[in-house]
Write a protein that holds these residues in place. Structure first.
Motif, short mmCIF file in Angstrom:
data_model
loop_
_atom_site.label_atom_id
_atom_site.label_comp_id
_atom_site.label_asym_id
_atom_site.label_seq_id
_atom_site.Cartn_x
_atom_site.Cartn_y
_atom_site.Cartn_z
N ILE A 158 6.79 1.49 6.20
CA ILE A 158 6.79 0.27 7.02
C ILE A 158 7.42 -0.84 6.18
O ILE A 158 7.01 -1.07 5.04
N TYR A 159 8.42 -1.50 6.77
CA TYR A 159 9.04 -2.65 6.10
C TYR A 159 8.72 -3.90 6.91
O TYR A 159 8.93 -3.94 8.13
N VAL A 160 8.21 -4.92 6.24
CA VAL A 160 7.86 -6.17 6.89
C VAL A 160 8.77 -7.28 6.35
O VAL A 160 8.82 -7.49 5.13
N CYS A 184 7.09 -5.29 1.67
CA CYS A 184 7.49 -6.56 2.29
C CYS A 184 8.47 -7.27 1.37
O CYS A 184 8.43 -7.12 0.15
N TYR A 235 2.12 -5.82 12.95
CA TYR A 235 1.83 -5.09 11.72
C TYR A 235 0.72 -4.05 11.95
O TYR A 235 0.83 -2.90 11.51
N GLN A 276 0.86 -1.19 0.00
CA GLN A 276 0.00 0.00 0.00
C GLN A 276 0.89 1.24 0.00
O GLN A 276 2.10 1.15 0.17
N HIS A 304 9.56 2.14 10.00
CA HIS A 304 9.07 1.16 10.98
C HIS A 304 9.39 -0.23 10.45
O HIS A 304 9.04 -0.56 9.31
N LEU A 339 1.00 0.03 11.51
CA LEU A 339 0.06 0.82 10.69
C LEU A 339 -0.59 1.93 11.51
O LEU A 339 -0.81 3.04 11.02
N LYS A 357 3.62 3.99 2.95
CA LYS A 357 4.08 2.95 2.04
C LYS A 357 4.48 1.73 2.85
O LYS A 357 5.22 1.85 3.84
N VAL A 358 3.96 0.57 2.45
CA VAL A 358 4.32 -0.69 3.11
C VAL A 358 5.02 -1.58 2.10
O VAL A 358 4.48 -1.87 1.03
#
Length: 402
Positions: free
Chosen positions: A389-391, A290, A376, A283, A315, A380, A287-288
């Motif tokens: 956000i980095y997963v 992964c 997560y 998203q 994050h 958010l 910005k996310v």
């Protein structure tokens, strides 16, 4: 057994490496050869490209499949592990194996599987090879599970062998040094079959050259190629993988693949093969991103690329498996970030408490969460629209949020 019962039975057999770790690793191919014989040697009934290496073997496999699909071929694709559904491991032209085929195959062969005590991975390889043979694929792209020499997929004699690169991963199985690991990976080089090495690495080049000489196989280093190609896969690390895939296609005999097929194949990997979890933007605002990178070499490239992004604050939703050498990967992460430590939902997931304590030693500060989804959600909630956000940290962390 229905599909869910079939999967439960498969997972419950011998410990599965992806979930359990070292106890699931077998030291020979006797079970795989026995199962192949029982099935009528399905691997001899289709052509293949065999893809190994530490990082990039999954992406490279998907690129190869996409290019060959663009050229009009019926292409099998076997990869592991899966992110969401077991059927992701076995596809033809991007379509996953039907659940009923999984159930019927296991039900039909259950007595043999129980008597022979096959592991989860051994029976899955048999299922994939049998499916590709019965569906009469023109060619199958087969990704090595772990290592190479003793991997269940290594009963193949492919048209081309591919080894992307060598890094320090799974050292407790494959060896503590790069040459030791390279020796295991080089085990997929076959007599008189060309081999493509994705990256020329000084420490291991001689291992590959010696094995290729022994097998009288031509050896080609894709990193020597000047031309670069565009791909829809967004990670910076994909530049090496595109060169490797193209070089493998160039050495593949008996298949008619044009320059246009190569270009289109590389630009439509996600659409053609449904690859997920490689620098995938989930998203925007915030910005996310992964990514399944989980070792020193993979994470260093990904974290370098993250630095190029525009963000106010970053994050990290982070989780790892318990056999990960944290002293190798944690120093790569930035101290100026907020961390959300969590445990992947598998038996060999490292506890969030241990991860938080080890991270604090490297001045990576954050709270711990019982689950990846909880971590997560909190990221958010805390992130504003200019943040990132980095997963990641493990394939299994990505699998839980994708």
């Amino acid at each position: 057994m229905n599909y869910q019962q079939t999967l439960d039975w498969m997972f419950a057999q011998l410990p599965m490496y992806q979930r359990e770790g070292k106890t699931a690793f077998k030291k020979d191919l006797s079970n795989t050869f026995a199962f192949s014989k029982e099935l009528g040697f399905p691997e001899k009934r289709f052509k293949s490209i065999h893809v190994g290496g530490t990082n990039g073997k999954g992406s490279t496999s998907h690129m190869l499949a996409s290019i060959l699909q663009e050229a009009g071929y019926k292409v099998g694709l076997y990869t592991s592990p899966h992110l969401k559904n077991f059927t992701e491991r076995i596809r033809i032209n991007g379509n996953e194996i039907p659940k009923r085929k999984v159930s019927s195959f296991i039900n039909k062969n259950k007595d043999f599987l129980e008597n022979q005590k096959l592991s989860f991975f051994e029976m899955t390889v048999g299922l994939a090879f049998d499916y590709f043979a019965s569906q009469k694929v023109d060619i199958a792209i087969i990704e090595v599970g772990l290592g190479g020499r003793l991997d269940s997929t290594n009963i193949l004699t492919p048209e081309v062998s591919v080894i992307t690169n060598i890094g320090l991963d799974h050292t407790h199985f494959l060896g503590e040094t790069l040459p030791e690991i390279a020796y295991e990976k080089a085990g997929i080089i076959k007599k008189n079959i060309p081999v493509i090495i994705g990256e020329e690495q000084e420490e291991v080049k001689n291992v590959f050259v010696a094995k290729a000489d022994e097998c009288k196989s031509s050896i080609h280093f894709a990193s020597d190629v000047d031309k670069s190609y565009k791909t829809d896969l967004l990670g910076d690390y994909q530049k090496n993988n595109t060169k490797t895939a193209v070089e493998a296609i160039r050495k593949l005999k008996g298949f008619d693949v044009s320059e246009e097929n190569i270009k289109k194949g590389l630009l439509n990997v996600v659409n053609n093969t449904n690859l997920k979890g490689r620098w995938q933007v989930l998203q925007n605002n915030p910005k996310v991103i992964c990514d399944t990178a989980h070792n020193k070499e993979g994470l260093s490239v990904v974290l370098k690329q993250l630095k190029k992004e525009n963000f106010k604050k970053i994050h990290f939703v982070l989780g790892v498996v318990s056999d990960k050498k944290l002293e190798d990967i944690l120093p790569l992460f930035p101290k100026e970030a907020t961390y959300y430590f969590s445990k992947p939902d598998i038996p060999r997931g490292m506890s969030e408490q241990v991860l938080q304590e080890k991270a604090a030693f490297f001045e990576l500060i954050g709270k711990k969460y019982f689950s990846v989804s909880e971590a997560y959600k909190m990221a958010l909630t805390n992130a504003n629209q200019q943040d990132i956000i980095y997963v990641g940290g493990s394939t299994f962390v990505v699998a839980e949020i994708i």
